[in-house]
Structure formats: C-alpha cells, structure tokens
Design an enzyme around this catalytic site. Structure first.
Site, PDB file in Angstrom:
ATOM      1  N   MET A   1       3.948  -2.010  -0.499  1.00  0.00           N
ATOM      2  CA  MET A   1       2.958  -3.021  -0.820  1.00  0.00           C
ATOM      3  C   MET A   1       2.184  -2.600  -2.059  1.00  0.00           C
ATOM      4  O   MET A   1       2.059  -1.430  -2.346  1.00  0.00           O
ATOM      5  CB  MET A   1       2.017  -3.232   0.361  1.00  0.00           C
ATOM      6  CG  MET A   1       1.189  -2.028   0.750  1.00  0.00           C
ATOM      7  SD  MET A   1       0.324  -2.233   2.308  1.00  0.00           S
ATOM      8  CE  MET A   1      -0.532  -3.758   2.047  1.00  0.00           C
ATOM      9  N   CYS A   2       1.695  -3.585  -2.806  1.00  0.00           N
ATOM     10  CA  CYS A   2       0.898  -3.362  -4.018  1.00  0.00           C
ATOM     11  C   CYS A   2       1.762  -2.806  -5.156  1.00  0.00           C
ATOM     12  O   CYS A   2       2.826  -2.234  -4.946  1.00  0.00           O
ATOM     13  CB  CYS A   2      -0.295  -2.450  -3.769  1.00  0.00           C
ATOM     14  SG  CYS A   2      -1.330  -2.934  -2.391  1.00  0.00           S
ATOM     15  N   ARG A   3       1.251  -2.969  -6.356  1.00  0.00           N
ATOM     16  CA  ARG A   3       1.821  -2.373  -7.572  1.00  0.00           C
ATOM     17  C   ARG A   3       0.651  -1.873  -8.401  1.00  0.00           C
ATOM     18  O   ARG A   3      -0.406  -2.516  -8.471  1.00  0.00           O
ATOM     19  CB  ARG A   3       2.607  -3.388  -8.393  1.00  0.00           C
ATOM     20  CG  ARG A   3       3.757  -4.102  -7.688  1.00  0.00           C
ATOM     21  CD  ARG A   3       5.032  -3.260  -7.614  1.00  0.00           C
ATOM     22  NE  ARG A   3       5.004  -2.361  -6.462  1.00  0.00           N
ATOM     23  CZ  ARG A   3       5.997  -1.510  -6.162  1.00  0.00           C
ATOM     24  NH1 ARG A   3       7.070  -1.436  -6.953  1.00  0.00           N
ATOM     25  NH2 ARG A   3       5.911  -0.741  -5.096  1.00  0.00           N
ATOM     26  N   ASN A 115      -1.180   2.633  -3.530  1.00  0.00           N
ATOM     27  CA  ASN A 115      -0.037   1.766  -3.270  1.00  0.00           C
ATOM     28  C   ASN A 115       0.610   2.269  -1.988  1.00  0.00           C
ATOM     29  O   ASN A 115       1.212   3.334  -1.976  1.00  0.00           O
ATOM     30  CB  ASN A 115       0.945   1.822  -4.450  1.00  0.00           C
ATOM     31  CG  ASN A 115       2.284   1.200  -4.118  1.00  0.00           C
ATOM     32  OD1 ASN A 115       2.389   0.347  -3.242  1.00  0.00           O
ATOM     33  ND2 ASN A 115       3.319   1.630  -4.816  1.00  0.00           N
TER      34      ASN A 115
END
Length: 251
Positions: A1-3, A115
């Site tokens: 998840m997330c960048r 992240n």
C-alpha cells in the site's frame, strides 16, 4: 500500500520529481506498476521540501487524491528544491484523521513516510507504547500505524540516534511485535535519504556526486534504476548510495 519518493541533489522544480516523468508519483496514485498491496492511492497525499537557508521543511498535504488537486500542479511548477519527500496514501478504511494521516510526517529538520501496514494494529503494537512518554502518545499526528511508527522513530532521533540507527531499531522492534508487518520507511533531513526495504518494493537511481532518488518504484524506464533487496537499509546522499542488510528479529 502507498507509494513514496525522496530526492536529494541540485535544486529542481518539484514537478520534475513528482509529475513530469512518465510513471511519476502523480500517475502512481491511480496506476502504480509495481505495487504489491492495494490498487489505488487516493486516501490523501503530501509533499515536503526544503528551501535554501532554512533547515525546517515546508509541507503541502491534503486528504483526497492528488489527481483532484490542481493547486499541487501549480505548486510543483514553481517551487524548486534540492531535497524533496512525497507520498500518496493507499485507499483505506474510513477514519476522521484526514490530512493529518497523510505523509510526510514532520518534526524539526526531518520528513518521514511509511509505505506498508502493521497487521493487527493497534493491538499488536500496544506493548511498544511503553517506549513513549504520555506526552509523545498524546502528540501522535493521527490514529494510524504509520503515525505510531513515526513516533517511535522520532523518539530515537530526539535521543540522538542517527537516521539509519533510528530506522533500523524501529523496524526490528515493530517486526518482532508484528511479524507480518510491512515496513518500508523513508526519512530525510534535507541532506541525505535513509530508507528500509521490508516487505514491499524499493528502488533507487543514483548519479554519484550529483543526486539520488529513492522510491517505491521507478518513475521511468531509465536502466540505471536498481531494486533494493528486501530486508535492507539504504542510505543515500548526493555522493553515493550504501546498502546494508537488516537482520530478522530473533524468534
């Protein structure tokens, strides 16, 4: 998840790091190429940068998707910096933290992003609350695993640990409490970038003696991008990049 992504080097317009490249963080918000967990990064975003002569970074954060905010496009066009950290947040369960939950988190000269995710949060990390004072717990930026991990890192930085030591000890401590945690952390003080690869993708692009970019995934197809092995600490400056293996927490 997330960048997320961080850059240190000669001053450039923020758009050259965040928006203009073909697969930049901006595009990764709806079309990441290498994201292993989650699909759309639309639950908040943030950009942090340093101005010449000021050791404290500025931030621009919002609770919605980056593609829905035209102000960030204008900002990225005119603001130049030699050190940048930015992130887009994966779509998550509803909550009331909004902008406060969006990285980068900040204190003093530091910018931080996480992240990943901590399985079993918050119960899994409850034993680690004893490392923080009541004031630190009450000062959490948001009621999220990332904000708590940041509090652990910040506690160590304020105690005098270097960036690499603060990240390493925090990752090993959290991984021991929550073995399935994904802990790709990104930290900068405006002069260097320190990161961990722990459960998700991490890449770097280095121009030795000039600049370095550290990111969840490459923003273009330049063959100079290198993937960081899992369970690794990365330290990058304008001069070079150093990779150090991280040991698994003892059983």
């Amino acid at each position: 998840m997330c960048r997320h992504i961080a850059y240190v080097g000669p001053p450039v317009a923020l758009r050259e790091v965040l928006i203009s490249p073909e697969y930049a963080l901006y595009r990764q918000s709806w079309e990441p190429r290498r994201q292993q967990h989650g699909t759309v990064n639309a639950d908040g975003f943030g950009v942090g940068w340093y101005a010449d002569g000021d050791p404290l970074p500025a931030r621009y954060r919002r609770p919605g998707p980056i593609w829905g905010d035209q102000s960030v496009v204008d900002l990225a066009r005119v603001v130049r910096s030699g050190a940048v950290l930015a992130a887009v947040r994966d779509a998550t369960e509803s909550g009331s933290d909004g902008e406060a939950a969006a990285a980068p988190f900040a204190s003093g000269p530091w910018l931080f992003s996480h992240n990943g995710a901590v399985r079993g949060w918050p119960s899994s990390l409850a034993p680690l609350t004893t490392a923080l004072s009541p004031a630190e717990l009450l000062s959490l930026d948001a009621r999220t695993d990332s904000a708590f991990v940041w509090a652990l890192v910040l506690h160590r930085l304020r105690d005098g640990d270097g960036l690499g030591q603060a990240l390493t000890d925090t990752v090993l401590e959290v991984a021991e409490a929550a073995p399935e945690a994904r802990l790709n952390l990104l930290l900068t003080d405006g002069e260097s970038v320190t990161a961990t690869a722990w459960g998700d993708t991490l890449w770097y692009l280095a121009e030795p003696g000039r600049a370095a970019v550290v990111a969840s995934e490459p923003y273009d197809d330049d063959p100079r991008w290198h993937e960081v092995p899992d369970r690794t600490l990365l330290t990058a400056t304008r001069a070079d990049v150093l990779l150090t293996p991280l040991k698994e927490p003892s059983a």
